[in-house]
Design a protein around this motif. Structure first.
Motif, PDB file in Angstrom:
ATOM      1  N   MET A  65       0.847  -1.194   0.000  1.00  0.00           N
ATOM      2  CA  MET A  65       0.000   0.000   0.000  1.00  0.00           C
ATOM      3  C   MET A  65       0.884   1.246   0.000  1.00  0.00           C
ATOM      4  O   MET A  65       1.882   1.325   0.696  1.00  0.00           O
ATOM      5  CB  MET A  65      -0.919   0.005   1.227  1.00  0.00           C
ATOM      6  N   LYS A  66       0.499   2.230  -0.798  1.00  0.00           N
ATOM      7  CA  LYS A  66       1.235   3.479  -0.880  1.00  0.00           C
ATOM      8  C   LYS A  66       1.191   4.189   0.471  1.00  0.00           C
ATOM      9  O   LYS A  66       0.143   4.272   1.107  1.00  0.00           O
ATOM     10  CB  LYS A  66       0.603   4.352  -1.959  1.00  0.00           C
ATOM     11  N   PHE A  67       2.365   4.694   0.908  1.00  0.00           N
ATOM     12  CA  PHE A  67       2.406   5.386   2.201  1.00  0.00           C
ATOM     13  C   PHE A  67       2.279   6.889   1.977  1.00  0.00           C
ATOM     14  O   PHE A  67       3.121   7.508   1.330  1.00  0.00           O
ATOM     15  CB  PHE A  67       3.704   5.075   2.944  1.00  0.00           C
ATOM     16  N   VAL A  68       1.208   7.454   2.516  1.00  0.00           N
ATOM     17  CA  VAL A  68       0.888   8.869   2.318  1.00  0.00           C
ATOM     18  C   VAL A  68       0.596   9.513   3.662  1.00  0.00           C
ATOM     19  O   VAL A  68      -0.115   8.932   4.491  1.00  0.00           O
ATOM     20  CB  VAL A  68      -0.329   9.022   1.376  1.00  0.00           C
ATOM     21  N   ASP A  69       1.140  10.716   3.869  1.00  0.00           N
ATOM     22  CA  ASP A  69       0.838  11.511   5.062  1.00  0.00           C
ATOM     23  C   ASP A  69       1.268  10.756   6.327  1.00  0.00           C
ATOM     24  O   ASP A  69       2.349  10.205   6.366  1.00  0.00           O
ATOM     25  CB  ASP A  69      -0.650  11.877   5.073  1.00  0.00           C
ATOM     26  N   ARG A  70       0.453  10.750   7.346  1.00  0.00           N
ATOM     27  CA  ARG A  70       0.668  10.039   8.611  1.00  0.00           C
ATOM     28  C   ARG A  70       1.878  10.549   9.398  1.00  0.00           C
ATOM     29  O   ARG A  70       2.400   9.822  10.260  1.00  0.00           O
ATOM     30  CB  ARG A  70       0.828   8.530   8.376  1.00  0.00           C
ATOM     31  N   GLU A  71       2.315  11.766   9.144  1.00  0.00           N
ATOM     32  CA  GLU A  71       3.486  12.271   9.864  1.00  0.00           C
ATOM     33  C   GLU A  71       3.213  12.419  11.357  1.00  0.00           C
ATOM     34  O   GLU A  71       4.087  12.150  12.187  1.00  0.00           O
ATOM     35  CB  GLU A  71       3.937  13.603   9.263  1.00  0.00           C
ATOM     36  N   LYS A  72       2.006  12.839  11.710  1.00  0.00           N
ATOM     37  CA  LYS A  72       1.673  12.980  13.131  1.00  0.00           C
ATOM     38  C   LYS A  72       1.674  11.624  13.819  1.00  0.00           C
ATOM     39  O   LYS A  72       2.173  11.486  14.952  1.00  0.00           O
ATOM     40  CB  LYS A  72       0.312  13.665  13.294  1.00  0.00           C
ATOM     41  N   GLU A  73       1.117  10.629  13.161  1.00  0.00           N
ATOM     42  CA  GLU A  73       1.074   9.293  13.748  1.00  0.00           C
ATOM     43  C   GLU A  73       2.480   8.722  13.898  1.00  0.00           C
ATOM     44  O   GLU A  73       2.816   8.099  14.908  1.00  0.00           O
ATOM     45  CB  GLU A  73       0.208   8.361  12.895  1.00  0.00           C
ATOM     46  N   LEU A  74       3.308   8.927  12.867  1.00  0.00           N
ATOM     47  CA  LEU A  74       4.688   8.455  12.951  1.00  0.00           C
ATOM     48  C   LEU A  74       5.428   9.116  14.114  1.00  0.00           C
ATOM     49  O   LEU A  74       6.170   8.451  14.857  1.00  0.00           O
ATOM     50  CB  LEU A  74       5.423   8.753  11.639  1.00  0.00           C
ATOM     51  N   ALA A  75       5.226  10.414  14.281  1.00  0.00           N
ATOM     52  CA  ALA A  75       5.898  11.132  15.364  1.00  0.00           C
ATOM     53  C   ALA A  75       5.436  10.625  16.726  1.00  0.00           C
ATOM     54  O   ALA A  75       6.245  10.469  17.655  1.00  0.00           O
ATOM     55  CB  ALA A  75       5.641  12.628  15.238  1.00  0.00           C
ATOM     56  N   ALA A  76       4.135  10.356  16.848  1.00  0.00           N
ATOM     57  CA  ALA A  76       3.607   9.863  18.124  1.00  0.00           C
ATOM     58  C   ALA A  76       4.182   8.487  18.461  1.00  0.00           C
ATOM     59  O   ALA A  76       4.541   8.214  19.620  1.00  0.00           O
ATOM     60  CB  ALA A  76       2.081   9.804  18.066  1.00  0.00           C
ATOM     61  N   LEU A  77       4.271   7.622  17.463  1.00  0.00           N
ATOM     62  CA  LEU A  77       4.823   6.283  17.699  1.00  0.00           C
ATOM     63  C   LEU A  77       6.323   6.359  17.998  1.00  0.00           C
ATOM     64  O   LEU A  77       6.823   5.658  18.886  1.00  0.00           O
ATOM     65  CB  LEU A  77       4.563   5.396  16.482  1.00  0.00           C
ATOM     66  N   GLN A  78       7.032   7.209  17.267  1.00  0.00           N
ATOM     67  CA  GLN A  78       8.472   7.307  17.478  1.00  0.00           C
ATOM     68  C   GLN A  78       8.797   7.876  18.857  1.00  0.00           C
ATOM     69  O   GLN A  78       9.825   7.516  19.456  1.00  0.00           O
ATOM     70  CB  GLN A  78       9.115   8.166  16.384  1.00  0.00           C
ATOM     71  N   ALA A  79       7.916   8.728  19.366  1.00  0.00           N
ATOM     72  CA  ALA A  79       8.127   9.264  20.714  1.00  0.00           C
ATOM     73  C   ALA A  79       8.144   8.150  21.758  1.00  0.00           C
ATOM     74  O   ALA A  79       8.843   8.247  22.772  1.00  0.00           O
ATOM     75  CB  ALA A  79       7.046  10.286  21.050  1.00  0.00           C
ATOM     76  N   LEU A  80       7.412   7.084  21.507  1.00  0.00           N
ATOM     77  CA  LEU A  80       7.389   5.958  22.439  1.00  0.00           C
ATOM     78  C   LEU A  80       8.738   5.249  22.460  1.00  0.00           C
ATOM     79  O   LEU A  80       9.150   4.716  23.494  1.00  0.00           O
ATOM     80  CB  LEU A  80       6.289   4.975  22.046  1.00  0.00           C
ATOM     81  N   VAL A  81       9.409   5.222  21.313  1.00  0.00           N
ATOM     82  CA  VAL A  81      10.713   4.566  21.229  1.00  0.00           C
ATOM     83  C   VAL A  81      11.739   5.320  22.079  1.00  0.00           C
ATOM     84  O   VAL A  81      12.603   4.714  22.714  1.00  0.00           O
ATOM     85  CB  VAL A  81      11.183   4.484  19.759  1.00  0.00           C
ATOM     86  N   THR A  82      11.631   6.628  22.086  1.00  0.00           N
ATOM     87  CA  THR A  82      12.629   7.448  22.795  1.00  0.00           C
ATOM     88  C   THR A  82      12.339   7.583  24.288  1.00  0.00           C
ATOM     89  O   THR A  82      13.211   8.013  25.044  1.00  0.00           O
ATOM     90  CB  THR A  82      12.706   8.844  22.161  1.00  0.00           C
ATOM     91  N   GLN A  83      11.126   7.233  24.706  1.00  0.00           N
ATOM     92  CA  GLN A  83      10.823   7.290  26.133  1.00  0.00           C
ATOM     93  C   GLN A  83      11.525   6.169  26.885  1.00  0.00           C
ATOM     94  O   GLN A  83      11.830   5.111  26.328  1.00  0.00           O
ATOM     95  CB  GLN A  83       9.313   7.208  26.352  1.00  0.00           C
ATOM     96  N   ARG A  84      11.731   6.382  28.160  1.00  0.00           N
ATOM     97  CA  ARG A  84      12.394   5.371  28.983  1.00  0.00           C
ATOM     98  C   ARG A  84      11.430   4.255  29.345  1.00  0.00           C
ATOM     99  O   ARG A  84      10.242   4.460  29.514  1.00  0.00           O
ATOM    100  CB  ARG A  84      12.955   6.007  30.251  1.00  0.00           C
ATOM    101  N   GLY A  85      11.968   3.047  29.472  1.00  0.00           N
ATOM    102  CA  GLY A  85      11.191   1.933  29.971  1.00  0.00           C
ATOM    103  C   GLY A  85      10.346   1.255  28.913  1.00  0.00           C
ATOM    104  O   GLY A  85      10.245   1.680  27.761  1.00  0.00           O
TER     105      GLY A  85
END
Length: 473
Positions: free
Chosen positions: A1-21
């Motif tokens: 599937m073509k990946f379009v937009d979703r920058e806010k969702e990507l940022a929200a998910l990536q923030a979880l990676v950088t959080q501790r624990g």
């Protein structure tokens, strides 16, 4: 599937990676909305290792084997597992996952998780125990994803084994209108609005339309074709969510055909009223139906003016045009069916997508501080004697914006402007207490006559054409 937009969702998910624990996340949304594409794209961009596993509709034994082999392949990428390899239990499988992320971040995505729970009913309890005693002390980012919205939400409920374990949740919603530019870069704005009215922002639907042919050809080839996935889509959307699919479809059809109150829907659907009430609650939880109130009803005030409307664009199109004309589809009379659709399509677009886009534009302007006030709420107004397409309201400041939307092919004339100001505005204000300051906005697909623009300037109205609606976001 073509990946379009979703920058806010990507940022929200990536923030979880950088959080501790350890992080425990649920991701859900209706079918074909692009959850899997989003999760895989995020995992690939995240910069950390990840495991992706998707559950299938198969036995508990086969599911455990599949999950076990996915873990094995991650740990030993150059040594394929035996075809029958499996951990002896889910607890052992989760223990192995825990050993993989003791010291380093690991994303583990369990997609279509509700399928696994249906086959292995104890799975959520096993996962709860593993999380409490193993996983939450690791560096895991565990993601449970699924299209069965009801079950995904229920898993977070008070009495569910996983209650209180989630650290985050993400509801994946349809793409916004501006994202359609990437699917249809050569379509004029009006044609993209039409596509949005029919398909909404569902990526899997949008990919089926061919950007090199016009809208009429796409409808005939992709929706009216006897091999189209669209013709049975309402059934497939519901079959995993509810048991009495035919009754739910009867309720949705009643709304699609113009019944908007409980009594009207009950009569149209031919079902007991108490059952219809239950179905409507469930359909709202699934985001297929929305109960709307006039935005002019004061907050926290109980009202009997609620209307049930279809919140899903394709369901609106299907039950407006395909369901009532099923016999034409079955007989292959596609030319006659297209005639019926084309006769009513302009009105359908104007009443659905165009009005929604106008309200979204007002919301965006309010957020940017471009209005005379900051709205508390944006919606519509209706009463026996007057309906207003766009209303923004601030209760404390007693400021209100009234807007009119016109999807016609001719420029809007002065009469439309003066009718809202002189005739309809007093009827709205008569239902509001206090001394209100009124602002105006007019939205037109084909622009405005000079006389209309002059009348709008007198009251400082916002005069918004299609180019402005399609402007930068």
């Amino acid at each position: 599937m073509k990946f379009v937009d979703r920058e806010k969702e990507l940022a929200a998910l990536q923030a979880l990676v950088t959080q501790r624990g350890a992080q425990f996340v649920t991701v859900y949304g209706r079918r074909r909305v692009g959850k899997t594409t989003l999760l895989v794209e995020w995992a690939r961009r995240s910069g950390v290792s990840f495991i992706y596993w998707v559950a299938a509709r198969e036995s508990a034994t086969l599911l455990l084997r599949s999950f076990s082999q996915t873990i094995y392949r991650h740990r030993y990428p150059d040594n394929p597992p035996d075809l029958l390899f499996t951990f002896p239990s889910w607890e052992m499988a989760f223990h192995e996952v825990a050993t993989l992320c003791q010291q380093q971040r690991l994303i583990v995505i369990m997609d279509e998780f509700p399928y696994a729970v249906q086959s292995e009913q104890g799975l959520t309890s096993y996962l709860q125990n593993s999380w409490d005693h193993l996983l939450k002390q690791t560096q895991i980012v565990l993601v449970l994803a699924g299209s069965q919205i009801g079950m995904m939400v229920d898993m977070m409920g008070y009495q569910a084994p996983l209650y209180g374990r989630m650290t985050a949740q993400l509801a994946v919603k349809p793409l916004p209108f501006y994202a359609l530019r990437e699917f249809f870069p050569d379509y004029p704005t009006a044609e993209r609005v039409a596509v949005y009215a029919i398909l909404g922002g569902i990526p899997a639907y949008l990919e089926l339309f061919d950007e090199t042919v016009n809208l009429a050809t796409n409808i005939r080839q992709q929706i009216l074709s006897s091999t189209s996935i669209f013709q049975n889509e309402p059934f497939f959307l519901l079959q995993d969510e509810v048991r009495e699919v035919s009754n739910y479809l009867a309720v949705i059809r009643a709304i699609g055909e113009g019944a908007h109150t409980l009594d009207a829907i009950t009569k149209q659907a031919g079902l007991p009223k108490n059952h219809v009430s239950t179905y409507l609650v469930r359909l709202q939880e699934l985001t297929f139906v929305e109960r709307q109130l006039p935005v002019t009803v004061p907050p926290h005030k109980r009202s009997t003016k609620g209307r049930y409307v279809l919140a899903d664009a394709y369901l609106r199109f299907y039950f407006r045009f395909l369901a009532p004309n099923r016999i034409l589809l079955e007989q292959g009379l596609l030319n006659r069916l297209w005639e019926k659709i084309s006769e009513q399509l302009r009105a359908f677009i104007g009443q659905t997508a165009f009005e929604e886009l106008c309200r979204q534009w007002v919301m965006r302007q309010g957020a940017l501080g471009q209005l005379s006030f900051v709205p508390d709420a944006i919606g519509r107004h209706w009463a026996k004697d007057v309906e207003i397409d766009v209303v923004a309201i601030n209760w404390r400041e007693q400021q209100i914006l009234l807007g009119e939307c016109k999807w016609g092919e001719e420029a809007v004339g002065r009469k439309v402007i003066t009718h809202l100001i002189e005739d309809r505005t007093p009827r709205v204000l008569a239902k509001l207490d206090g001394n209100w300051q009124v602002h105006y906005a007019f939205f037109a697909r084909s622009g405005f006559t000079d006389a209309a623009l002059a009348a709008g300037r007198v009251v400082g109205a916002l005069m918004v054409d299609l180019a402005m609606l399609d402007g930068p976001f």
